[in-house]
Design an enzyme around this catalytic site. Structure first.
Site, PDB file in Angstrom:
ATOM      1  N   ASP A  17       5.424  -1.056   4.589  1.00  0.00           N
ATOM      2  CA  ASP A  17       4.411   0.187   4.344  1.00  0.00           C
ATOM      3  C   ASP A  17       4.314   0.345   3.119  1.00  0.00           C
ATOM      4  OD1 ASP A  17       2.892   2.367   6.675  1.00  0.00           O
ATOM      5  OD2 ASP A  17       2.903   2.792   4.270  1.00  0.00           O
TER       6      ASP A  17
ATOM      7  N   LEU B 265       3.180   2.983   1.617  1.00  0.00           N
ATOM      8  CA  LEU B 265       3.184   4.522   1.447  1.00  0.00           C
ATOM      9  C   LEU B 265       1.956   5.085   0.801  1.00  0.00           C
ATOM     10  CD1 LEU B 265       6.893   5.354   1.093  1.00  0.00           C
ATOM     11  CD2 LEU B 265       5.734   5.242   3.182  1.00  0.00           C
TER      12      LEU B 265
ATOM     13  N   PHE C  55      -1.080  -2.274  11.167  1.00  0.00           N
ATOM     14  CA  PHE C  55      -1.964  -0.827  11.176  1.00  0.00           C
ATOM     15  C   PHE C  55      -2.213  -0.433   9.615  1.00  0.00           C
ATOM     16  CE2 PHE C  55       1.017  -0.875  14.521  1.00  0.00           C
ATOM     17  CZ  PHE C  55      -0.032  -0.418  15.758  1.00  0.00           C
ATOM     18  N   ALA C  56      -1.922  -1.337   8.850  1.00  0.00           N
ATOM     19  CA  ALA C  56      -2.316  -0.895   7.381  1.00  0.00           C
ATOM     20  C   ALA C  56      -3.785  -1.081   6.859  1.00  0.00           C
ATOM     21  CB  ALA C  56      -1.189  -1.537   6.561  1.00  0.00           C
TER      22      ALA C  56
ATOM     23  N   ASN D  77      -8.560  -4.531   0.548  1.00  0.00           N
ATOM     24  CA  ASN D  77      -7.158  -4.251   1.407  1.00  0.00           C
ATOM     25  C   ASN D  77      -7.407  -4.597   2.865  1.00  0.00           C
ATOM     26  OD1 ASN D  77      -4.621  -2.911   1.878  1.00  0.00           O
ATOM     27  ND2 ASN D  77      -5.763  -1.533   3.099  1.00  0.00           N
TER      28      ASN D  77
ATOM     29  N   THR E 187     -11.636  -1.250  15.665  1.00  0.00           N
ATOM     30  CA  THR E 187     -11.992   0.116  15.739  1.00  0.00           C
ATOM     31  C   THR E 187     -13.508  -0.035  16.622  1.00  0.00           C
ATOM     32  OG1 THR E 187     -13.047   1.937  14.513  1.00  0.00           O
ATOM     33  CG2 THR E 187     -13.062  -0.510  13.610  1.00  0.00           C
TER      34      THR E 187
ATOM     35  N   TYR F  79     -16.420  -0.004   6.040  1.00  0.00           N
ATOM     36  CA  TYR F  79     -15.403  -0.277   6.870  1.00  0.00           C
ATOM     37  C   TYR F  79     -15.308  -1.030   8.316  1.00  0.00           C
ATOM     38  CZ  TYR F  79     -11.885   2.016  10.315  1.00  0.00           C
ATOM     39  OH  TYR F  79     -10.908   2.245  11.301  1.00  0.00           O
TER      40      TYR F  79
ATOM     41  N   ASN G  44     -11.319   7.458  19.587  1.00  0.00           N
ATOM     42  CA  ASN G  44     -10.700   8.543  18.757  1.00  0.00           C
ATOM     43  C   ASN G  44      -9.404   8.681  19.110  1.00  0.00           C
ATOM     44  OD1 ASN G  44     -13.958   8.713  18.655  1.00  0.00           O
ATOM     45  ND2 ASN G  44     -12.949  10.439  17.390  1.00  0.00           N
TER      46      ASN G  44
ATOM     47  N   HIS H 152     -10.090  14.359  10.551  1.00  0.00           N
ATOM     48  CA  HIS H 152     -10.487  14.423  12.008  1.00  0.00           C
ATOM     49  C   HIS H 152     -10.578  15.557  12.511  1.00  0.00           C
ATOM     50  CE1 HIS H 152      -8.706  10.137  11.055  1.00  0.00           C
ATOM     51  NE2 HIS H 152      -9.968   9.679  11.736  1.00  0.00           N
TER      52      HIS H 152
HETATM   53  N1  UDP Z   1     -16.462  16.434  13.154  1.00  0.00           N
HETATM   54  C1  UDP Z   1     -17.008  17.831  13.043  1.00  0.00           C
HETATM   55  N2  UDP Z   1     -16.388  18.641  12.165  1.00  0.00           N
HETATM   56  C2  UDP Z   1     -15.345  17.986  11.313  1.00  0.00           C
HETATM   57  C3  UDP Z   1     -14.881  16.532  11.612  1.00  0.00           C
HETATM   58  C4  UDP Z   1     -15.498  15.823  12.904  1.00  0.00           C
HETATM   59  O1  UDP Z   1     -17.842  18.217  13.724  1.00  0.00           O
HETATM   60  O2  UDP Z   1     -14.703  18.652  10.484  1.00  0.00           O
HETATM   61  C5  UDP Z   1     -16.932  15.706  14.243  1.00  0.00           C
HETATM   62  C6  UDP Z   1     -17.689  14.447  13.845  1.00  0.00           C
HETATM   63  O3  UDP Z   1     -19.015  14.363  13.438  1.00  0.00           O
HETATM   64  C7  UDP Z   1     -17.583  13.393  15.255  1.00  0.00           C
HETATM   65  C8  UDP Z   1     -16.279  14.204  16.077  1.00  0.00           C
HETATM   66  O4  UDP Z   1     -16.260  15.322  15.204  1.00  0.00           O
HETATM   67  O5  UDP Z   1     -18.587  13.631  16.019  1.00  0.00           O
HETATM   68  C9  UDP Z   1     -15.078  13.221  15.754  1.00  0.00           C
HETATM   69  O6  UDP Z   1     -15.056  12.912  14.307  1.00  0.00           O
HETATM   70  P1  UDP Z   1     -13.578  12.324  13.479  1.00  0.00           P
HETATM   71  O7  UDP Z   1     -13.627  12.285  12.134  1.00  0.00           O
HETATM   72  O8  UDP Z   1     -12.569  13.032  14.243  1.00  0.00           O
HETATM   73  O9  UDP Z   1     -13.651  10.802  14.064  1.00  0.00           O
HETATM   74  P2  UDP Z   1     -14.754   9.757  14.116  1.00  0.00           P
HETATM   75  O10 UDP Z   1     -15.517   9.842  15.468  1.00  0.00           O
HETATM   76  O11 UDP Z   1     -15.379   9.732  12.890  1.00  0.00           O
HETATM   77  O12 UDP Z   1     -13.896   8.665  14.232  1.00  0.00           O
END
Ligand code: UDP
Length: 325
Positions: free
Chosen positions: A31, A33, A72-73, A91, A116, A140, A169, A188
């Site tokens: 990793d 880091l 996972f990187a 990357n 993903t 991405y 998620n 997140h």
């Molecule tokens: N979300 C939100 N507020 C935040 C972060 C995320 O309402 O501060 C919402 C986002 O629009 C999505 C869901 O929560 O509908 C999950 O988002 P996250 O970024 O956790 O994961 P993603 O689905 O983008 O991989």
């Protein structure tokens, strides 16, 4: 087994390392880091470096005869990928090819790849199964989809076997609280809500309340990190038995809205958690839910922490410990 975990200091990688070492495997983590933390690596040998370093890869592969590699990187921020596509393609794609080439040179055949749900883009239908068209809508998602294509071609040409695991998620933390989720910056939903509960943020934001869903907020498929890692472990064992390359969508099969997640976090933490309404986030589909039937039937995988409250409780346990509450 002897396993190289690339990106083993990050959120998902570090939980994977813990599981592999708890199972008695010999694990080496590589990793750089750039986003992970060395202290999150428990039960493995840690090597600081990146997969762009061909000499380092050759040394590692020559020293240890790895039975498999888990990768996972990668960079994971959708918005940043739009602003800086070069960073993502270099990357996530170019460096990954460097890693795969080292595997081919050294005759290591089994590869587990972090893919993903973003490879599917705006879904044509949900739950999303493996037959759903791949139509990423940002660099991405494209970077991950490209690697899936590379893996398909490397199998045909070089016999490199792989399993692509498309995460929905990832959430939660080690049930014993040894490690957890720590991104910087944190984007997140669940960790942001928990940081608000812990008093590290004044409020959390809800990105859009006008989606075509029962309560107007986006629906996502939150899958416990331990369940996610269990799928990797089963996938590697399957490849080691000689199975063909495969790709699986991994989710709980249960969608929860942002509103439901906020309610669950309030219940688990017993904190009010102020939230403010914010505009929709670009590129967010209303509903992303996995159909994981294939992973269940082919790998014998079955999530044990499907309950959202359990996922949040484990993440809260970690957040409290991490914050010193
Ligand atoms: N979300 C939100 N507020 C935040 C972060 C995320 O309402 O501060 C919402 C986002 O629009 C999505 C869901 O929560 O509908 C999950 O988002 P996250 O970024 O956790 O994961 P993603 O689905 O983008 O991989």
């Amino acid at each position: 087994m002897k396993i190289l975990v690339v990106g083993g200091a990050g959120y998902i990688g570090s939980h994977m390392v813990l599981m592999l070492s708890d199972q008695g495997n010999s694990v080496v983590v590589l990793d750089d880091l750039s986003s992970g933390q060395a202290e999150a690596v428990l039960g493995a040998n840690f090597v600081h470096g990146g997969i762009e370093n061909t000499a380092l890869l050759d040394r590692l592969f020559a020293e240890k005869k790895f039975d498999g590699v888990m990768h996972f990187a990668s960079f994971i921020q959708v918005g940043e990928s739009v602003q800086q596509p070069a960073k993502y393609y270099r990357n996530n794609v170019v460096n990954t090819i460097n890693l795969l080439d080292a595997m081919v040179r050294h005759g290591v055949r089994n590869f587990i790849f972090s893919s993903t749900a973003a490879i599917f883009g705006q879904p044509d239908y949900t739950p999303i199964d493996e037959a759903h068209p791949k139509q990423p809508i940002n660099p991405y998602g494209h970077s991950k989809s490209m690697v899936e294509q590379v893996l398909h071609d490397y199998d045909l040409a070089y016999g490199l076997k792989s399993v692509c695991l498309r995460y929905f998620n990832a959430a939660g933390a080690d049930p014993e609280g040894r490690i957890g989720e720590r991104h910087n910056p944190e984007t997140h939903l669940i960790p942001l809500l928990l940081q608000t509960a812990a008093g590290r943020r004044e409020y959390a934001q809800v990105f859009g309340r006008d989606y075509d869903t029962p309560d107007g907020t986006c629906i996502r498929d939150y899958i416990h990190i331990v369940d996610l890692c269990a799928a990797h472990s089963l996938a590697l064992a399957d490849l080691a038995r000689g199975s063909e390359s495969a790709a699986y969508n991994l989710g709980n099969g249960n969608g929860f809205s942002v509103r439901q997640v906020i309610d669950a976090v309030r219940e688990v933490t017993n904190k009010p958690i102020p939230v403010v309404d914010a505009p929709r986030r670009a590129g967010d589909p209303a509903r992303l839910v996995a159909d994981s039937t294939l992973a269940r039937s082919k790998l014998g995988w079955s999530p044990v922490y499907a309950d959202l409250h359990k996922i949040v409780a484990h993440a809260w346990h970690w957040e409290k410990k991490h914050t010193g509450l």
